[in-house]
Design a protein around this motif. Structure first.
Motif, PDB file in Angstrom:
ATOM      1  N   THR A 143      64.750  -7.998  42.727  1.00 47.26           N
ATOM      2  CA  THR A 143      65.049  -8.201  44.166  1.00 47.26           C
ATOM      3  C   THR A 143      65.875  -7.211  44.632  1.00 47.26           C
ATOM      4  OG1 THR A 143      65.313 -10.707  43.516  1.00 47.26           O
ATOM      5  CG2 THR A 143      66.412  -9.902  45.372  1.00 47.26           C
ATOM      6  N   ILE A 144      66.603  -6.527  43.832  1.00 38.12           N
ATOM      7  CA  ILE A 144      67.459  -5.343  44.524  1.00 38.12           C
ATOM      8  C   ILE A 144      66.369  -4.249  45.002  1.00 38.12           C
ATOM      9  CG2 ILE A 144      68.999  -3.346  43.962  1.00 38.12           C
ATOM     10  CD1 ILE A 144      70.289  -5.421  42.311  1.00 38.12           C
ATOM     11  N   ASP A 145      65.624  -4.069  44.147  1.00 40.82           N
ATOM     12  CA  ASP A 145      64.451  -2.736  44.346  1.00 40.82           C
ATOM     13  C   ASP A 145      63.518  -3.377  45.923  1.00 40.82           C
ATOM     14  OD1 ASP A 145      65.405  -1.367  42.272  1.00 40.82           O
ATOM     15  OD2 ASP A 145      63.566  -2.002  41.070  1.00 40.82           O
ATOM     16  N   LYS A 146      63.056  -4.417  45.672  1.00 40.65           N
ATOM     17  CA  LYS A 146      62.314  -5.116  46.710  1.00 40.65           C
ATOM     18  C   LYS A 146      62.937  -5.245  48.096  1.00 40.65           C
ATOM     19  CE  LYS A 146      58.710  -8.564  47.730  1.00 40.65           C
ATOM     20  NZ  LYS A 146      59.156  -9.033  48.948  1.00 40.65           N
ATOM     21  N   ALA A 147      64.068  -5.877  48.193  1.00 40.55           N
ATOM     22  CA  ALA A 147      64.802  -6.175  49.362  1.00 40.55           C
ATOM     23  C   ALA A 147      65.463  -4.793  49.893  1.00 40.55           C
ATOM     24  CB  ALA A 147      65.897  -7.289  48.891  1.00 40.55           C
TER      25      ALA A 147
END
Length: 240
Positions: A143-147
């Motif tokens: 989620t950190i990478d994508k967001a």
């Protein structure tokens, strides 16, 4: 006429006379250090109490700060080893490829109503809080990478740069380069009037392509994202 910009390297002095107070000025712990950095860098621009903040800063490592400002910094208290400010005036053209590094408070507006802009929400927490609690821990890293990546891509559309891996057709460079990636994510608790503020901070690095030099340079001068008073928003660039 646009006001000139200056880039300055400022490092807390390490001599014996500073040893006793250095830990107070640059404490351990992310939240305390970001808050102390906010106060420290302000001392370089404290000549006029009524002056609004017209600078960006970033702590590169404990006690070392990079500053981009519209005024030349001054160190009346003798706290820093202050390099000579350098004019920041990159000559950029559409299609230029640059390596970059950015520390950003990335947010998205939520709860818009009656035509008013919604409350800023951290982009990572905004996604995680929409998940079932049982899925958050296992999904956190992805989620950190994508967001983070998606937020920066949206900023690029607004601010005149592109972080996709392939240069746009017709631009001067044709070789592909690595796109942006998220290096880290952390949350900080910062002081403010009333209730302390909790913010998320993303560190990015990678390569980008300039799509609109005027908008891109304006974004660098003004900062990217929020929490700029607390060491976020300064994009560092170099040619590749």
């Amino acid at each position: 006429m646009t006001a000139p910009l200056y880039f300055t390297r400022a490092e807390l002095r390490r001599d014996a006379s500073m040893a006793a107070v250095r830990q107070l000025l640059n404490p351990t712990g992310d939240s305390a250090r970001f808050s102390a950095g906010h106060q420290l860098v302000w001392t370089l621009f404290a000549g006029d109490p009524a002056q609004k903040r017209d600078f960006l800063w970033r702590e590169a490592k404990p006690g070392l700060f990079y500053v981009l400002s519209r005024r030349r910094p001054e160190d009346p208290h003798g706290l820093f080893d202050l390099d000579e400010p350098k004019p920041f005036e990159p000559n950029l053209r559409e299609g230029d490829r640059l390596a970059f590094s950015l520390r950003a408070n990335a947010t998205v507006a939520r709860g818009e109503e009656h035509g008013r802009r919604g409350k800023p929400c951290d982009v990572v927490m905004d996604v995680l809080y929409r998940m079932p609690k049982t899925e958050r821990a296992v999904s956190r890293s992805a989620t950190i990478d994508k967001a983070g990546y998606e937020w920066l891509a949206r900023r690029g559309e607004k601010d005149g740069f592109d972080i996709s891996s392939e240069p746009k057709e017709g631009h001067r460079e044709t070789s592909s380069g690595s796109s942006a990636r998220v290096l880290s994510y952390r949350t900080l608790t910062l002081p403010r009037r009333g209730k302390p503020a909790r913010i998320g901070v993303l560190d990015f690095e990678g390569k980008l392509q300039v799509t609109d030099p005027e908008r891109f340079l304006r974004a660098i001068a003004n900062g990217v994202g929020r929490a700029k008073a607390f060491g976020c928003g300064l994009m560092l660039i170099r040619r590749v």
